[in-house]
Design an enzyme around this catalytic site. Structure first.
Site, PDB file in Angstrom:
ATOM      1  N   GLY A  38       0.880  -1.379   0.169  1.00  0.00           N
ATOM      2  CA  GLY A  38       0.345  -0.090   0.254  1.00  0.00           C
ATOM      3  C   GLY A  38       0.464   1.483  -0.164  1.00  0.00           C
ATOM      4  O   GLY A  38       1.820   1.328  -0.767  1.00  0.00           O
ATOM      5  N   SER A  39       0.502   2.425   0.774  1.00  0.00           N
ATOM      6  CA  SER A  39       1.279   3.092   0.778  1.00  0.00           C
ATOM      7  C   SER A  39       2.679   4.079   1.493  1.00  0.00           C
ATOM      8  O   SER A  39       3.361   4.812   0.618  1.00  0.00           O
ATOM      9  CB  SER A  39      -0.264   4.623   1.618  1.00  0.00           C
ATOM     10  OG  SER A  39      -0.920   5.010   0.800  1.00  0.00           O
ATOM     11  N   THR A  40       2.663   2.633   1.952  1.00  0.00           N
ATOM     12  CA  THR A  40       4.435   3.202   2.554  1.00  0.00           C
ATOM     13  C   THR A  40       4.950   2.578   1.966  1.00  0.00           C
ATOM     14  O   THR A  40       6.060   2.783   1.069  1.00  0.00           O
ATOM     15  CB  THR A  40       4.494   1.436   3.542  1.00  0.00           C
ATOM     16  OG1 THR A  40       3.333  -0.003   3.240  1.00  0.00           O
ATOM     17  CG2 THR A  40       3.941   2.534   4.469  1.00  0.00           C
ATOM     18  N   LYS A  85       4.913   4.313  -0.886  1.00  0.00           N
ATOM     19  CA  LYS A  85       4.697   5.539  -1.878  1.00  0.00           C
ATOM     20  C   LYS A  85       6.758   6.177  -1.782  1.00  0.00           C
ATOM     21  O   LYS A  85       6.973   7.432  -2.403  1.00  0.00           O
ATOM     22  CB  LYS A  85       4.138   6.044  -1.684  1.00  0.00           C
ATOM     23  CG  LYS A  85       2.997   5.924  -2.053  1.00  0.00           C
ATOM     24  CD  LYS A  85       1.616   6.349  -1.562  1.00  0.00           C
ATOM     25  CE  LYS A  85      -0.223   6.063  -2.309  1.00  0.00           C
ATOM     26  NZ  LYS A  85      -0.767   6.790  -1.618  1.00  0.00           N
TER      27      LYS A  85
END
Length: 582
Positions: free
Chosen positions: A313-315, A317
């Site tokens: 997920g967003s980690t 990014k």
């Protein structure tokens, strides 16, 4: 004149004399040969046959060597040894088989018939039971039973029970490692067994007062780990707390030094008791013949931090942002528009904020964890560049951690990546990675651009404590530029001060973090993994932690439920590690 009869008699006598002479010659030759052979054996082969004779009348009893001790970074013993005994019998020396069977069965908690069956086996030595506690073996000695042998042995003992069970691992009945670090460093930890050689008569009975030959055992070398018992306990308590609060399926936490890869803690709840590794969570002892039990055991022993992959997920990014900055396809002041979704080919990919973030800069896009911003950044990079940076950041390779069973990243082949796949990978979905792999790559991005090998093993000592080997790990200094590394540290600190990671804040410290929320497959299951990766001090990272909460009930956003765990951990760990407040 000689008659024919007289001639035959003379010939017969001549033949008889010749035959007798021939036989005598043969006998003499055989006697010479046998004497020569006997002399050869007695003179030239004396030592050889002496050894064979000795072996025939010797009985060997093993003296088990102590396995090396495993210490944490502060010198605490986390895997040691306790004295036990092995009880065995020598059939030829048993005087009262039934009495021996009854005594051993009572003291060892075994079935009398089973013990009697072993006693009746005509073998030089029959083992009855190993790993017998010292107080029981001492009682058995006091019976003074003929033919019963009580030999000293050692059993692995784990003073902290369940602490770091998936990391430390355990040994089997033969004192060899089965999982974890006990397997990885088995060749160092194993000692060399000794032996006692006793003389026996032709009936296999030991000769009283005969001299014994003794080969002393050699203890195994000891290990010093980067694991810290106190940090591990902090992490386990935090994991258990959030697991109960959110009724989660499991919680994983890793605490590491991002500067050199030393792992201070690795938690995978629920843990198991290393002193009872074959007892299932239900309290039942697993049966080696029950396939279901063995599957449950393997799941219990499995270390999700290195053996299981997940969508980050967003980690993730962090990876996309660093690649874009390094390639120069984005500036901090670049503006983007987020109406709540972005169209990619024939579909709309939504942002977590349904109404959208509106107009925002790249910095705000990171703080808001905005999917449309990162999809756009991924498009600017393009497939070739994106995959080139995945390789440069070592995302596509295993970390090389010194634990068995590490899984590899699961991702699309580059030639199969279209616009949609590039978009989803850019914000951390449609591929899978291990938690430790994410941490290792993130560490290289924020530590100045130097790759690290996550590890526990630091050094090896002998049984006197003398340091005999420092364990070295390879590094690579060309992951990202120092400038991009500094920028990423600043951006991730802004995520805590103004963005989705506010709950990772720790009073008195500059903390940087990135939160994540990923939906598990199938998407319709409504099951999520909430996560947060944080480190401090932001300008010079010394401690990095990653928290994964698997299938929490109720609120499942990483910024809401995982970030507070990072805050709690760092609030305990930073002062303990001697890192002063700023």
């Amino acid at each position: 004149m000689l008659t024919a009869s007289g001639s035959r008699d003379r010939n017969l006598k001549t033949f008889q004399r010749q035959s007798a002479l021939f036989v005598m010659v043969i006998i003499v030759l055989c006697a010479v040969f046998l004497c020569g052979r006997l002399a050869y054996i007695m003179i030239n082969q004396a030592s050889h046959y002496g050894v064979l004779a000795k072996e025939l009348h010797e009985r060997e009893r093993a003296i088990k060597a102590k396995r090396g001790v495993i210490y944490d970074r502060c010198g605490n013993v986390i895997a040691g040894n306790v004295s036990v005994s092995t009880i065995s019998v020598i059939h030829s020396q048993i005087e009262d088989p039934q009495n021996v069977a009854e005594v051993l069965a009572k003291e060892l908690g075994l079935d009398v018939d089973e013990v009697r069956e072993r006693i009746d086996r005509v073998t030089s030595r029959e083992k009855i039971k190993s790993n017998v506690p010292k107080e029981i073996s001492d009682r058995i000695r006091e019976y003074n039973l003929s033919g019963v042998m009580v030999d000293e042995d050692y059993k692995r003992y784990y003073p902290y029970g369940t602490l770091a069970s998936h990391v430390i691992g355990f040994t089997g009945a033969d004192n060899q490692g089965i999982i974890g670090l006990e397997v990885t460093y088995d060749k160092y930890l194993q000692g060399r067994d000794g032996a006692i050689l006793t003389l026996t008569n032709a009936n296999g009975i030991e000769i009283e007062n005969a001299a014994e030959d003794r080969l002393e055992p050699v203890s195994g070398n000891s290990m010093i780990l980067s694991l810290d018992v106190n940090v591990q306990q902090y992490a386990e308590q935090a994991a258990q707390k959030v697991m109960e609060q959110k009724s989660a399926k499991a919680v994983s936490i890793i605490v590491m030094n991002p500067d050199n890869g030393e792992i201070y803690a690795m938690v995978s709840t629920p843990e198991f008791d290393l002193n009872k590794p074959f007892v299932l969570p239900s309290g039942k002892s697993a049966s080696s013949t029950d396939e279901k039990d063995m599957d449950e055991l393997n799941n219990m022993w499995r270390n999700p931090c290195i053996s299981d992959t997940y969508e980050p997920g967003s980690t993730f990014k962090i990876i996309t942002a660093a690649a874009a900055l390094e390639e120069g396809v984005v500036n901090l002041t670049d503006t983007f528009s987020c109406p709540g979704y972005i169209a990619v080919e024939d579909r709309k990919i939504r942002c977590h904020k349904v109404q959208g973030h509106g107009s925002e800069t790249f910095v705000q896009g990171i703080m808001n964890s905005c999917n449309p911003v990162f999809i756009t950044v991924g498009q600017r990079l393009g497939v070739d560049n994106f995959y080139r940076y995945l390789e440069q950041f070592e995302v596509l390779k295993k970390t090389g951690v010194d634990l068995p069973g590490e899984a590899a990243t699961i991702i699309h082949k580059k030639e199969n990546v279209g616009a949609v796949e590039l978009a989803t990978v850019s914000f951390g979905q449609s591929f899978q990675i291990t938690p430790l792999r994410l941490m290792a790559s993130a560490s290289a991005i924020v530590n100045g651009g130097r790759s690290i090998v996550p590890h526990f093993g630091v050094g090896i000592t002998d049984d006197t404590g003398t340091y005999i080997k420092k364990i070295e790990y390879d590094t690579n200094n060309n992951i990202v530029s120092e400038e991009v590394s500094k920028t990423m540290r600043s951006l991730l600190e802004a995520v805590v001060s103004e963005g989705t990671g506010k709950k990772a804040y720790v009073e008195g410290y500059h903390v940087a973090a990135k939160t994540g929320t990923s939906e598990k497959l199938p998407r319709s299951s409504n099951k999520y993994i909430a996560s947060c990766l944080g480190f401090a001090p932001a300008e010079n990272p010394k401690v990095m932690a990653l928290v994964l909460i698997d299938e929490p009930e109720g609120i499942y956003y990483g910024g809401t439920i995982a970030a507070p765990v990072i805050s709690e951990l760092l609030d305990c760990i930073l002062p303990y590690m001697g890192i002063e407040k700023d």
